[in-house]
Enzyme design. Structure first.
Site, PDB file in Angstrom:
ATOM      1  N   GLU A 143      -5.294  -4.612  11.028  1.00  0.00           N
ATOM      2  CA  GLU A 143      -4.247  -3.607  11.179  1.00  0.00           C
ATOM      3  C   GLU A 143      -4.466  -2.816  12.462  1.00  0.00           C
ATOM      4  O   GLU A 143      -5.260  -1.869  12.482  1.00  0.00           O
ATOM      5  CB  GLU A 143      -4.284  -2.633   9.999  1.00  0.00           C
ATOM      6  CG  GLU A 143      -3.997  -3.260   8.661  1.00  0.00           C
ATOM      7  CD  GLU A 143      -3.402  -2.247   7.694  1.00  0.00           C
ATOM      8  OE1 GLU A 143      -2.274  -2.462   7.253  1.00  0.00           O
ATOM      9  OE2 GLU A 143      -4.057  -1.234   7.411  1.00  0.00           O
TER      10      GLU A 143
ATOM     11  N   GLU B 223      -6.708   4.965   7.903  1.00  0.00           N
ATOM     12  CA  GLU B 223      -6.479   6.375   7.545  1.00  0.00           C
ATOM     13  C   GLU B 223      -7.716   6.960   6.868  1.00  0.00           C
ATOM     14  O   GLU B 223      -8.059   8.124   7.078  1.00  0.00           O
ATOM     15  CB  GLU B 223      -5.230   6.486   6.645  1.00  0.00           C
ATOM     16  CG  GLU B 223      -3.960   6.315   7.461  1.00  0.00           C
ATOM     17  CD  GLU B 223      -2.776   5.751   6.679  1.00  0.00           C
ATOM     18  OE1 GLU B 223      -2.776   5.763   5.440  1.00  0.00           O
ATOM     19  OE2 GLU B 223      -1.833   5.264   7.352  1.00  0.00           O
TER      20      GLU B 223
ATOM     21  N   GLY C  37       2.817  -1.034   4.340  1.00  0.00           N
ATOM     22  CA  GLY C  37       2.822   0.381   3.963  1.00  0.00           C
ATOM     23  C   GLY C  37       4.245   0.862   3.713  1.00  0.00           C
ATOM     24  O   GLY C  37       4.803   0.670   2.633  1.00  0.00           O
ATOM     25  N   GLY C  38       4.856   1.456   4.725  1.00  0.00           N
ATOM     26  CA  GLY C  38       6.186   2.072   4.608  1.00  0.00           C
ATOM     27  C   GLY C  38       7.210   1.178   3.925  1.00  0.00           C
ATOM     28  O   GLY C  38       7.932   1.634   3.023  1.00  0.00           O
TER      29      GLY C  38
ATOM     30  N   GLY D  31       2.626   2.622  10.669  1.00  0.00           N
ATOM     31  CA  GLY D  31       3.578   3.704  10.445  1.00  0.00           C
ATOM     32  C   GLY D  31       4.340   4.125  11.693  1.00  0.00           C
ATOM     33  O   GLY D  31       5.011   5.152  11.697  1.00  0.00           O
TER      34      GLY D  31
ATOM     35  N   HIS E 129      -9.521   1.419   5.106  1.00  0.00           N
ATOM     36  CA  HIS E 129      -8.217   1.590   5.761  1.00  0.00           C
ATOM     37  C   HIS E 129      -8.401   2.575   6.922  1.00  0.00           C
ATOM     38  O   HIS E 129      -9.175   3.522   6.820  1.00  0.00           O
ATOM     39  CB  HIS E 129      -7.199   2.129   4.752  1.00  0.00           C
ATOM     40  CG  HIS E 129      -5.798   2.108   5.288  1.00  0.00           C
ATOM     41  ND1 HIS E 129      -5.335   3.064   6.157  1.00  0.00           N
ATOM     42  CD2 HIS E 129      -4.778   1.235   5.099  1.00  0.00           C
ATOM     43  CE1 HIS E 129      -4.080   2.773   6.479  1.00  0.00           C
ATOM     44  NE2 HIS E 129      -3.719   1.663   5.850  1.00  0.00           N
TER      45      HIS E 129
ATOM     46  N   ASN F  31       0.861  -1.181   0.000  1.00  0.00           N
ATOM     47  CA  ASN F  31       0.000   0.000   0.000  1.00  0.00           C
ATOM     48  C   ASN F  31       0.897   1.231   0.000  1.00  0.00           C
ATOM     49  O   ASN F  31       1.468   1.588   1.018  1.00  0.00           O
ATOM     50  CB  ASN F  31      -0.890  -0.036   1.267  1.00  0.00           C
ATOM     51  CG  ASN F  31      -1.695   1.240   1.425  1.00  0.00           C
ATOM     52  OD1 ASN F  31      -1.831   2.037   0.488  1.00  0.00           O
ATOM     53  ND2 ASN F  31      -2.242   1.443   2.623  1.00  0.00           N
ATOM     54  N   TRP F  32       1.015   1.845  -1.178  1.00  0.00           N
ATOM     55  CA  TRP F  32       1.951   2.975  -1.321  1.00  0.00           C
ATOM     56  C   TRP F  32       1.422   4.249  -0.669  1.00  0.00           C
ATOM     57  O   TRP F  32       2.152   5.227  -0.585  1.00  0.00           O
ATOM     58  CB  TRP F  32       2.215   3.246  -2.796  1.00  0.00           C
ATOM     59  CG  TRP F  32       3.018   2.184  -3.489  1.00  0.00           C
ATOM     60  CD1 TRP F  32       3.567   1.052  -2.924  1.00  0.00           C
ATOM     61  CD2 TRP F  32       3.393   2.150  -4.872  1.00  0.00           C
ATOM     62  NE1 TRP F  32       4.244   0.336  -3.873  1.00  0.00           N
ATOM     63  CE2 TRP F  32       4.156   0.978  -5.079  1.00  0.00           C
ATOM     64  CE3 TRP F  32       3.160   2.999  -5.951  1.00  0.00           C
ATOM     65  CZ2 TRP F  32       4.679   0.641  -6.324  1.00  0.00           C
ATOM     66  CZ3 TRP F  32       3.667   2.663  -7.198  1.00  0.00           C
ATOM     67  CH2 TRP F  32       4.425   1.489  -7.378  1.00  0.00           C
ATOM     68  N   LYS F  33       0.142   4.251  -0.317  1.00  0.00           N
ATOM     69  CA  LYS F  33      -0.480   5.476   0.235  1.00  0.00           C
ATOM     70  C   LYS F  33      -0.227   6.630  -0.755  1.00  0.00           C
ATOM     71  O   LYS F  33      -0.192   6.390  -1.955  1.00  0.00           O
ATOM     72  CB  LYS F  33       0.063   5.763   1.629  1.00  0.00           C
ATOM     73  CG  LYS F  33      -0.032   4.513   2.528  1.00  0.00           C
ATOM     74  CD  LYS F  33       0.179   4.768   3.962  1.00  0.00           C
ATOM     75  CE  LYS F  33       0.088   3.445   4.704  1.00  0.00           C
ATOM     76  NZ  LYS F  33       0.104   3.585   6.144  1.00  0.00           N
TER      77      LYS F  33
ATOM     78  N   SER G  62       3.464  -1.763  10.260  1.00  0.00           N
ATOM     79  CA  SER G  62       4.931  -1.766  10.385  1.00  0.00           C
ATOM     80  C   SER G  62       5.572  -3.108  10.053  1.00  0.00           C
ATOM     81  O   SER G  62       6.580  -3.476  10.661  1.00  0.00           O
ATOM     82  CB  SER G  62       5.353  -1.305  11.789  1.00  0.00           C
ATOM     83  OG  SER G  62       4.954   0.025  12.013  1.00  0.00           O
TER      84      SER G  62
HETATM   85  P1  PGA Z   1       2.794   0.519   7.642  1.00  0.00           P
HETATM   86  O1  PGA Z   1       1.357   0.729   6.983  1.00  0.00           O
HETATM   87  O2  PGA Z   1       3.333  -0.771   7.129  1.00  0.00           O
HETATM   88  O3  PGA Z   1       3.602   1.717   7.213  1.00  0.00           O
HETATM   89  O4  PGA Z   1       2.590   0.489   9.127  1.00  0.00           O
HETATM   90  C1  PGA Z   1       0.468  -0.341   6.850  1.00  0.00           C
HETATM   91  C2  PGA Z   1      -0.824   0.160   6.266  1.00  0.00           C
HETATM   92  O5  PGA Z   1      -1.236   1.268   6.600  1.00  0.00           O
HETATM   93  O6  PGA Z   1      -1.465  -0.525   5.458  1.00  0.00           O
END
Ligand code: PGA
Length: 263
Positions: free
Chosen positions: A179, A109, A246-247, A185, A107, A17-19, A225
């Site tokens: 999650e 976010e 994500g990251g 993050g 998600h 997930n590149w956001k 993470s």
């Molecule tokens: P993260 O993000 O790996 O940076 O914690 C995961 C996500 O939000 O899907």
């Protein structure tokens, strides 16, 4: 212990997930680099999906098609209507036309920053499936909720609400991503035991509502993470069928390592 999951559920799904990162040029470079790092052998045992921003999807699709890459195209979000006066929104049918296979819904976010409710998530899940794509429905608790001992109540409540109106067959073909919000993050990961506990609770709740066959076919990802250093232990858990990354998905070397270790 006998494995209650189907072969399809046991095949891990590692999703990047590149956001809001990478323009379409950067996206093309990333996918080309990833294609050198992940060979046919790797992709024979693990499904890898990439979820770029909307503006990159067409470019990534072109690279995947032209080079016959085995990555699945994903999206991070969509609206639930097919058309309408909805400035700025993207209809699931547009994504389906681009060959998108997996769409993230709910998600944290989106829920926290853009007001996505359980009801909207349920409508998105339905819309994504209506267009023959696979929803990755995200659920997870805040740190306060965890500390108050409300993890299962929160997570299972979101699962129940998000699956409103789904049939057993539809649930069987979905992905749910657990999650924990405090792990996204932040560099903090749930222990693999904690991840297993919650993922097992999700599968049990799905089994109670939709039957053992659906629960056994459903894929459950862990996210928060995830790194190359943590994936092996997470994926070894009985009810963890993949990861939403994500990251660490922004670095092709690290993401490729995660996919290889996540088999
Ligand atoms: P993260 O993000 O790996 O940076 O914690 C995961 C996500 O939000 O899907």
């Amino acid at each position: 212990m006998a494995d209650h999951r189907t072969a399809a559920a046991r095949r891990p799904l590692i999703s990047g997930n590149w956001k809001m990162n990478f323009n379409h040029f950067e996206a093309i470079q990333f996918v080309q680099k990833l294609s050198y790092l992940l060979g046919k052998d790797d992709l024979g045992e693990v499904d890898v999906s990439i979820h770029p921003p909307f503006t990159d999807i067409r470019s990534v699709q072109t690279v995947i098609d032209a080079d016959k890459l085995q990555f699945a195209l994903g999206a991070q979000h969509c609206h639930f209507d097919d058309t309408g006066a909805l400035t700025g929104e993207v209809a699931p049918v547009f994504l389906a036309k681009l060959g998108v296979k997996y769409v993230i819904a709910g998600h944290s976010e989106r829920r926290e920053l853009f007001g996505e409710t359980d009801e909207m998530v349920a409508k998105k899940v339905a819309a994504i499936q209506r267009h023959a794509m696979t929803p990755i429905m995200c659920v997870g608790e805040t740190l306060d909720e965890r500390e108050a001992g409300q993890t299962e109540t929160k997570v299972l409540g979101q699962v129940h609400a998000g699956l409103t109106g789904r049939t057993a067959e539809q649930v069987a073909s979905m992905v749910i991503a657990y999650e924990p919000i405090w792990a996204i993050g932040t560099g903090r990961t749930a222990t693999s035991d904690d991840a297993q506990l919650v993922c097992a609770a999700i599968r049990a709740a799905v089994a109670a509502q939709f039957g053992a066959a659906s629960a056994g076919a459903l894929r459950i990802q862990y996210g928060g993470s995830v790194k190359a250093g943590t994936i092996a232990e997470l994926i070894a858990q009985h009810d963890v069928d993949g990861a939403l990354v994500g990251g660490a998905s922004l670095d092709p070397d690290e993401f490729a390592r995660i996919a290889k270790l996540g088999r």
